[in-house]
Design an enzyme around this catalytic site. Structure first.
Site, PDB file in Angstrom:
ATOM      1  N   SER A  28       0.762  -0.875  -0.202  1.00 53.02           N
ATOM      2  CA  SER A  28       0.498  -0.189   0.413  1.00 53.02           C
ATOM      3  C   SER A  28       0.603   1.180   0.033  1.00 53.02           C
ATOM      4  O   SER A  28       1.649   1.862   1.185  1.00 53.02           O
ATOM      5  CB  SER A  28      -0.424   0.328   1.316  1.00 53.02           C
ATOM      6  OG  SER A  28      -1.847   0.778   1.077  1.00 53.02           O
ATOM      7  N   ALA A  82       4.710   3.730   3.347  1.00 54.40           N
ATOM      8  CA  ALA A  82       4.148   2.846   2.198  1.00 54.40           C
ATOM      9  C   ALA A  82       4.223   1.714   3.349  1.00 54.40           C
ATOM     10  O   ALA A  82       4.981   1.800   4.550  1.00 54.40           O
ATOM     11  CB  ALA A  82       5.000   1.883   1.757  1.00 54.40           C
ATOM     12  N   LYS A  83       3.262   0.690   3.137  1.00 52.93           N
ATOM     13  CA  LYS A  83       3.621  -0.618   3.470  1.00 52.93           C
ATOM     14  C   LYS A  83       3.519  -2.083   2.723  1.00 52.93           C
ATOM     15  O   LYS A  83       2.249  -1.428   2.427  1.00 52.93           O
ATOM     16  CB  LYS A  83       2.410  -0.515   5.008  1.00 52.93           C
ATOM     17  CG  LYS A  83       2.722  -1.365   6.122  1.00 52.93           C
ATOM     18  CD  LYS A  83       4.082  -0.832   7.254  1.00 52.93           C
ATOM     19  CE  LYS A  83       4.939  -2.305   8.121  1.00 52.93           C
ATOM     20  NZ  LYS A  83       4.937  -1.310   9.414  1.00 52.93           N
ATOM     21  N   GLY A  84       3.786  -2.913   3.338  1.00 53.97           N
ATOM     22  CA  GLY A  84       3.512  -4.765   2.604  1.00 53.97           C
ATOM     23  C   GLY A  84       2.868  -5.514   3.921  1.00 53.97           C
ATOM     24  O   GLY A  84       3.047  -5.308   4.978  1.00 53.97           O
ATOM     25  N   ASP A 135       9.145  -6.118   9.196  1.00 52.86           N
ATOM     26  CA  ASP A 135       8.576  -5.419  10.161  1.00 52.86           C
ATOM     27  C   ASP A 135       8.081  -7.052  10.948  1.00 52.86           C
ATOM     28  O   ASP A 135       8.795  -8.006  11.039  1.00 52.86           O
ATOM     29  CB  ASP A 135       7.097  -5.069   9.875  1.00 52.86           C
ATOM     30  CG  ASP A 135       6.151  -4.466  10.095  1.00 52.86           C
ATOM     31  OD1 ASP A 135       6.682  -3.010  11.121  1.00 52.86           O
ATOM     32  OD2 ASP A 135       5.448  -4.865  10.822  1.00 52.86           O
TER      33      ASP A 135
END
Ligand code: NAD
Length: 480
Positions: A65, A110-112, A153
């Site tokens: 995202s 952002a992040k995944g 993460d």
């Protein structure tokens, strides 16, 4: 969009982040258009891919995202957990935007995430899955040194980052900056000293800075130093373990409680963090650890009396169902989103001070920024300056030694001075110094807003005000 949480309904993680955002922008003078532009998530890519494992094809669902591209590359970790979903990834991506702005790391947010329980798979299987996920993201430029740079993460670490970097390199054989496509890599694969422990180290520096300010301690009803403070930590993973270890070993805090998936350990006299960590590594949990009281209902230990509560596992653990029973006067959000927007209001009304996630766990992205810069400059920090610095220091020491001889017994150098002063800073020292500076400056920018504005009642709102102000300035500079 609601401005305050409905006390009967627990907001989702993304709703919580939006509510906290709304609370801050209500105190700002942004145009409604710009406000909306900053709040919304720009894009979320969902991918479903199959990997042949154990004789059959398994389908995995992953997300990347991108919340805001006001600066590029965008930055944010990749999480491996069964609870991963679009709402969570988008909330985490939004937090990354505000976090990077607050600590002045020049990235968008952002992040995944990949919906997987990493403990169910062998290492070679995880490698296959990770490489395939990385391939799916990299071919759409969702992993790219100048556009989108992931990091570890929950559920991922150095090992996964090394696989991702290698996969990207295989797909981009002539990209001289390939190593900068992901951060949190092992040292021998282009990583930087001090990245593994960076988020926990940042939590320690944040608390050290908090304890330097009398007014802030008073707001939480605390006094004195970190030394002797009773701490409860939830989640002894990367962030929680390092934070607990440094606070215990270097600041003299007493870790009285450790909460894990399978229960909690408690000892009013203090737990041996290293021993508990080793126990978890070999037994898969805290159950059976001999030198503490064990409670099967781990979450209940969040409510035990202590000075500092460090939720360092996952989001939503302090919510409207337990907030009024939380006794800690100070909570530092090492995890992302551990306190829901509903719980936040209840705790604030009780006088609890919360050091918010977007600041508290920014140590990881800060050192990731250093790693990215190192990768792009293709040189280790300190390599050019260290010996030159030592030579200049030698000049001072030579002069002092001359004085020493001249003055005889009247003056002598402190025994360790020469050794300490002569040694030029290596990469680890420079990383720590840069991280400490970042955490101090960011804290001061928040507390200044907190104490100077009557309409700002907490550090979280202050943090959002500072961060959103910086993102807005960046959009305005682009003519938006
Ligand atoms: P991790 O996977 O290394 O550790 C998480 C720990 O929490 C594990 O020990 C796990 O067993 C424990 N845990 C999981 N569910 C639990 C539960 N219900 N109750 C108690 N303990 C539970 O993950 P991490 O990298 O330490 O990340 C933890 C948090 O910190 C996440 O919210 C993450 O987004 C945030 N964070 C991590 C980094 C980083 O650099 N790793 C940076 C910023 C923020």
């Amino acid at each position: 969009m609601p401005q305050a949480p409905n006390r009967n309904k627990e907001p989702s993680f993304r709703e919580s982040v939006d509510m906290m955002f709304n609370r801050a922008v209500a105190l700002m003078d942004l145009s409604p258009g710009l406000e909306e532009k900053i709040r919304v998530c720009n894009a979320t890519y969902t991918v479903r891919f199959g990997v042949r494992l154990r004789g059959t094809i398994h389908t995995f669902t992953g997300y990347r995202s991108v919340h805001s591209e006001h600066m590029e590359p965008v930055k944010g970790g990749i999480r491996y957990a069964m609870g991963v979903n679009q709402d969570e990834v988008e909330a985490l991506a939004a937090l990354m935007t505000y976090k990077c702005a607050l600590v002045e790391a020049p990235f968008g947010g952002a992040k995944g995430g990949l919906r997987i329980d990493p403990r169910e798979w062998e290492e070679h299987e995880l490698e296959q899955i990770t490489r395939r996920f990385a391939y799916e993201l990299a071919k759409r430029d969702l992993i790219h040194p100048s556009q989108n740079v992931p990091a570890p993460d929950m559920g991922t670490g150095e090992r996964e980052m090394a696989w991702i970097a290698d996969q990207y390199r295989r797909m981009n054989t002539t990209d001289i900056n390939a190593a900068a496509c992901v951060t949190g890599k092992p040292l021998n694969a282009g990583g930087i000293q001090g990245r593994v422990e960076a988020t926990g180290r940042g939590v320690q520096y944040a608390l050290q800075e908090f304890f330097r300010h009398e007014e802030d301690k008073k707001a939480a009803g605390l006094e004195g130093k970190l030394e002797g403070k009773r701490v409860i930590v939830q989640g002894l993973g990367n962030v929680g373990y390092h934070a607990a270890k440094f606070l215990r070993d270097e600041d003299g805090a007493i870790i009285i409680g450790i909460i894990e998936r399978d229960g909690a350990l408690f000892d009013e006299k203090g737990l041996d963090v290293e021993a508990v960590h080793k126990w978890i590594a070999s037994h898969g949990g805290v159950t059976g650890y001999p030198d503490a009281t064990y409670h099967a209902d781990g979450a209940a230990t969040l409510e035990a009396a202590c000075d500092i509560l460090i939720p360092a596992a996952l989001e939503g653990v302090i919510n409207m169902s337990n907030a009024d029973r939380i006794k800690a006067p100070l909570i530092i959000e090492a995890a992302n989103g551990p306190v829901t927007a509903g719980a936040d209001e209840i705790l604030r009304d009780k006088g609890c001070v919360i050091i918010p996630d977007l600041y508290a766990n920014a140590g990881g992205v800060t050192v990731s920024y250093f790693e990215w810069v190192k990768n792009l400059s293709h040189i280790r920090f300190g390599r050019m300056q260290r010996r030159q610095e030592e030579t200049r220091h030698q000049l001072v020491v030579d002069e002092l030694e001359r004085l020493d001889r001249y003055l005889g017994d009247a003056w002598t150098m402190t025994p360790t001075f020469k050794e300490k002063y002569l040694r030029g800073a290596d990469e680890l020292e420079l990383v720590r110094s840069g991280l400490d500076d970042t955490m101090r400056i960011a804290y001061q920018s928040m507390r200044e807003v907190w104490h100077s504005r009557e309409d700002v009642r907490d550090l979280r709102t202050a943090a959002y005000l500072v961060a959103i102000g910086k993102v807005a300035a960046s959009y305005r500079a682009k003519g938006l």
